[in-house]
Design an enzyme around this catalytic site. Structure first.
Site, PDB file in Angstrom:
ATOM      1  N   SER A  36       0.869  -1.258  -0.080  1.00  0.00           N
ATOM      2  CA  SER A  36      -0.008  -0.068  -0.141  1.00  0.00           C
ATOM      3  C   SER A  36       1.149   1.257  -0.030  1.00  0.00           C
ATOM      4  CB  SER A  36      -0.915  -0.026   1.271  1.00  0.00           C
ATOM      5  OG  SER A  36      -1.952   1.065   1.187  1.00  0.00           O
TER       6      SER A  36
ATOM      7  N   LYS B  54      -5.193   2.545  -2.869  1.00  0.00           N
ATOM      8  CA  LYS B  54      -4.666   2.191  -1.874  1.00  0.00           C
ATOM      9  C   LYS B  54      -5.368   2.016  -0.564  1.00  0.00           C
ATOM     10  CE  LYS B  54      -0.723   1.533  -4.268  1.00  0.00           C
ATOM     11  NZ  LYS B  54       0.008   0.053  -4.323  1.00  0.00           N
TER      12      LYS B  54
ATOM     13  N   TYR C 165      -5.323   6.486  -7.754  1.00  0.00           N
ATOM     14  CA  TYR C 165      -4.064   5.949  -6.962  1.00  0.00           C
ATOM     15  C   TYR C 165      -4.176   5.669  -5.647  1.00  0.00           C
ATOM     16  CZ  TYR C 165       0.493   5.054  -5.080  1.00  0.00           C
ATOM     17  OH  TYR C 165       1.595   4.418  -4.317  1.00  0.00           O
TER      18      TYR C 165
HETATM   19  N1  LIG Z   1       7.834   5.005  -4.782  1.00  0.00           N
HETATM   20  C1  LIG Z   1       7.114   5.257  -3.895  1.00  0.00           C
HETATM   21  O1  LIG Z   1       7.220   6.177  -3.136  1.00  0.00           O
HETATM   22  C2  LIG Z   1       6.012   4.205  -3.332  1.00  0.00           C
HETATM   23  C3  LIG Z   1       5.362   4.591  -2.041  1.00  0.00           C
HETATM   24  C4  LIG Z   1       4.174   3.823  -1.715  1.00  0.00           C
HETATM   25  C5  LIG Z   1       3.788   2.680  -2.406  1.00  0.00           C
HETATM   26  N2  LIG Z   1       4.569   2.423  -3.411  1.00  0.00           N
HETATM   27  C6  LIG Z   1       4.014   1.063  -4.337  1.00  0.00           C
HETATM   28  O2  LIG Z   1       5.099   0.301  -4.661  1.00  0.00           O
HETATM   29  C7  LIG Z   1       4.801  -0.314  -5.804  1.00  0.00           C
HETATM   30  C8  LIG Z   1       5.900  -0.311  -6.655  1.00  0.00           C
HETATM   31  O3  LIG Z   1       6.090   0.848  -7.167  1.00  0.00           O
HETATM   32  P1  LIG Z   1       7.385   1.564  -7.507  1.00  0.00           P
HETATM   33  O4  LIG Z   1       7.691   2.929  -6.719  1.00  0.00           O
HETATM   34  O5  LIG Z   1       8.665   0.816  -7.608  1.00  0.00           O
HETATM   35  O6  LIG Z   1       7.018   1.843  -9.102  1.00  0.00           O
HETATM   36  P2  LIG Z   1       8.144   1.665 -10.403  1.00  0.00           P
HETATM   37  O7  LIG Z   1       9.230   1.828 -10.139  1.00  0.00           O
HETATM   38  O8  LIG Z   1       7.230   2.224 -11.287  1.00  0.00           O
HETATM   39  O9  LIG Z   1       7.725   0.112 -10.558  1.00  0.00           O
HETATM   40  C9  LIG Z   1       6.298  -0.631 -10.822  1.00  0.00           C
HETATM   41  C10 LIG Z   1       6.301  -2.021 -11.305  1.00  0.00           C
HETATM   42  O10 LIG Z   1       5.214  -2.533 -11.564  1.00  0.00           O
HETATM   43  C11 LIG Z   1       5.158  -3.000 -12.929  1.00  0.00           C
HETATM   44  N3  LIG Z   1       3.943  -2.749 -13.236  1.00  0.00           N
HETATM   45  C12 LIG Z   1       3.171  -1.517 -13.537  1.00  0.00           C
HETATM   46  N4  LIG Z   1       2.038  -1.889 -14.021  1.00  0.00           N
HETATM   47  C13 LIG Z   1       2.014  -3.101 -14.415  1.00  0.00           C
HETATM   48  C14 LIG Z   1       0.937  -3.855 -14.981  1.00  0.00           C
HETATM   49  N5  LIG Z   1      -0.256  -3.368 -15.518  1.00  0.00           N
HETATM   50  N6  LIG Z   1       1.141  -5.300 -14.807  1.00  0.00           N
HETATM   51  C15 LIG Z   1       2.296  -5.968 -14.564  1.00  0.00           C
HETATM   52  N7  LIG Z   1       3.136  -5.223 -13.848  1.00  0.00           N
HETATM   53  C16 LIG Z   1       3.135  -3.793 -13.979  1.00  0.00           C
HETATM   54  C17 LIG Z   1       6.208  -2.199 -13.545  1.00  0.00           C
HETATM   55  O11 LIG Z   1       6.740  -2.808 -14.742  1.00  0.00           O
HETATM   56  P3  LIG Z   1       7.202  -1.871 -15.861  1.00  0.00           P
HETATM   57  O12 LIG Z   1       8.561  -1.784 -15.710  1.00  0.00           O
HETATM   58  O13 LIG Z   1       6.962  -3.011 -17.137  1.00  0.00           O
HETATM   59  O14 LIG Z   1       6.200  -0.897 -16.335  1.00  0.00           O
HETATM   60  C18 LIG Z   1       7.346  -2.270 -12.358  1.00  0.00           C
HETATM   61  O15 LIG Z   1       8.035  -3.354 -12.469  1.00  0.00           O
HETATM   62  C19 LIG Z   1       3.594   0.049  -6.206  1.00  0.00           C
HETATM   63  O16 LIG Z   1       2.287  -0.644  -5.677  1.00  0.00           O
HETATM   64  C20 LIG Z   1       3.299   1.372  -5.529  1.00  0.00           C
HETATM   65  O17 LIG Z   1       1.938   2.058  -5.537  1.00  0.00           O
HETATM   66  C21 LIG Z   1       5.585   3.138  -4.106  1.00  0.00           C
END
Ligand SMILES: NC(=O)c1ccc[n+]([C@@H]2O[C@H](COP(=O)([O-])OP(=O)(O)OC[C@H]3O[C@@H](n4cnc5c(N)ncnc54)[C@H](OP(=O)(O)O)[C@@H]3O)[C@@H](O)[C@H]2O)c1
Length: 446
Positions: free
Chosen positions: A204, A231, A227
């Site tokens: 989340s 969450k 988004y």
């Molecule tokens: N970054 C933050 O500060 C933060 C904070 C709270 C929560 N989160 C959560 O952490 C998780 C990972 O995010 P992140 O920050 O690491 O983002 P990210 O770097 O953009 O990575 C997202 C990952 O999910 C994959 N993905 C996206 N859409 C998809 C789909 N439709 N089907 C299959 N795979 C998909 C992407 O693949 P591709 O490379 O092919 O697009 C990538 O591997 C998410 O759930 C996000 O909400 C992140």
């Protein structure tokens, strides 16, 4: 010596947090030094090329950081899935549940996701960050979301008598795709009893508040914050998973008798009970979840580091650090997690006396200025830390206005918690109605 194999599935593993989780799983698992255990990381990406690149990164990390004698304790299994396509999700589930090599999945980390933001409100971003860098980078109110974004058509229209309905893109990528995946994987997730239950771990965010979620718009198609909506719904579903009032719906969700299982020939597996469910957030991590020009990205990175250095416990910055909560939940036994929850619960007081709370905890990765991470209970709007509806005697973040708390946060009252649970019942009901409707369409079109 024969080794017992732990299988952990991580979605979205080619970059960002997902890759950080896989790298940290290797290190945290091998640091346990139990020669009788091996770990298989089943990780998903959206293409074979991304899967191979990820494999090279994981193997290089293993070679660089661990002695060769340990390597036989680690295996990596690349898989592909597009979470906004229910056909793709079902294909992956079918492949895994039919696999004679896979006796069970110990943990599924539902990590993949999209932010869907189109940009920032620059005036707000600059003024808010200058006014309160620490809090306004953790709880930003200046991201611009997309309204009404839907997935590609799920099924060819000619195969169905009724029109194929749209599915919200963020709802499907962040929540519903995983929800279906986990349901179809139940034969692999029901092989443990209450002490060694498999775990569903939702990723989340610290951001969502009660008003981000509108029940009348389940898929978040009308909101400009889809988004945060997805969450908040993730939090509601996870935190009410164990409540007696949701069991009539949870029972169907966790049944191993899905239509997929009924139509596939599956290897014999024990059916001992439903998996556990947990929710965690990684803090604020600098990844490609929000797309920014290079120079803006650097400024953003610096601001999150600054927020950490001035005392924000949630500004984790690096994916590897932020992954701590996920790897802890995946590799810790259900018994130990529950003991940690009891300790978090013991902080609730009424008339100065500790009160037992029945609620689950949303875990988060917290970090010190120097970069040391710990896994901590997080406050959830209208739920509190544990759904007790009581004040907290002490909190790890340092009292009412401590640094881990959203400014202006109000202690959840008993009535808030009751409404949270009632909302959970309706959310589980709606998710199950949606799941069954889509399973029926997929079966008809097959
Ligand atoms: N970054 C933050 O500060 C933060 C904070 C709270 C929560 N989160 C959560 O952490 C998780 C990972 O995010 P992140 O920050 O690491 O983002 P990210 O770097 O953009 O990575 C997202 C990952 O999910 C994959 N993905 C996206 N859409 C998809 C789909 N439709 N089907 C299959 N795979 C998909 C992407 O693949 P591709 O490379 O092919 O697009 C990538 O591997 C998410 O759930 C996000 O909400 C992140």
């Amino acid at each position: 010596m024969s080794q017992s194999r732990i299988n952990v599935l991580v979605t979205g593993a080619n970059g960002g947090l997902g890759l950080g989780i896989c790298l940290r799983l290797i290190d945290d698992f091998l640091s346990r030094n139990d020669e009788a255990e091996s770990l298989n990381i089943i990780y998903t990406t959206r293409s074979v090329r991304k899967g191979s690149e990820t494999l090279r990164t994981l193997q290089a990390h293993l070679r660089k950081h661990h002695p060769i004698q340990q390597h036989s304790r680690m295996t990596f299994q690349p898989e592909n899935v597009e979470l906004t396509s229910l056909v793709s999700v079902r294909d992956l589930a079918h492949k895994l549940v039919s696999s004679t090599d896979l006796a069970r999945i110990d943990a599924v980390i539902c990590n993949a996701g999209i932010g869907g933001w189109t940009g920032l409100d620059w005036y707000k971003a600059v003024t808010h960050v200058l006014a309160d860098l620490m809090n306004n980078t953790v709880w930003p109110a200046y991201k611009l979301g997309t309204i009404g974004s839907v997935t590609k058509l799920q099924l060819p229209q000619e195969r169905l008598s009724e029109p194929v309905p749209p599915l919200g893109e963020l709802f499907c990528a962040n929540l519903f795709g995983h929800y279906m995946l986990v349901h179809w994987l139940m034969p692999l997730l029901r092989t443990g009893n209450s002490t060694n239950a498999s775990k569903i771990i939702w990723v989340s965010s610290i951001e969502p508040q009660a008003d981000h979620f509108q029940e009348s718009d389940m898929q978040g198609l009308q909101t400009d914050a889809p988004y945060e909506h997805s969450k908040r719904l993730t939090d509601i579903l996870s935190l009410t998973y164990n409540q007696p009032a949701t069991q009539q719906f949870v029972k169907d969700f966790t049944s191993s008798k899905s239509s997929l299982a009924a139509t596939s020939s599956l290897p014999q597996r024990a059916d001992l009970g439903a998996p556990a469910m947990h929710v965690y957030h990684p803090g604020i991590v600098v990844t490609s979840v929000i797309s920014l020009y290079w120079i803006i990205h650097q400024a953003y990175l610096l601001s999150i580091y600054l927020a950490r250095w001035i005392g924000s416990p949630w500004s984790t910055v690096e994916p590897y650090a932020a992954a701590h909560g996920a790897t802890w939940l995946a590799l810790t036994s259900e018994d130990e997690i529950q003991e940690a929850e009891v300790n978090a619960n013991a902080r609730s007081v009424e008339d100065g006396q500790p009160v037992a709370a029945q609620g689950r905890v949303k875990w988060g990765t917290a970090i010190t200025r120097g970069g040391k991470t710990t896994v901590r209970p997080t406050e959830v709007d209208k739920w509190g830390v544990n759904g007790s509806g009581h004040d907290y005697a002490t909190t790890w973040w340092g009292g009412a206005n401590g640094r881990g708390r959203k400014p202006g946060a109000i202690e959840a009252k008993s009535t808030d918690v009751e409404e949270f649970i009632a909302q959970g019942v309706r959310a589980w009901d709606n998710m199950e109605v949606l799941r069954k409707a889509w399973e029926k369409r997929l079966d008809q079109a097959a």
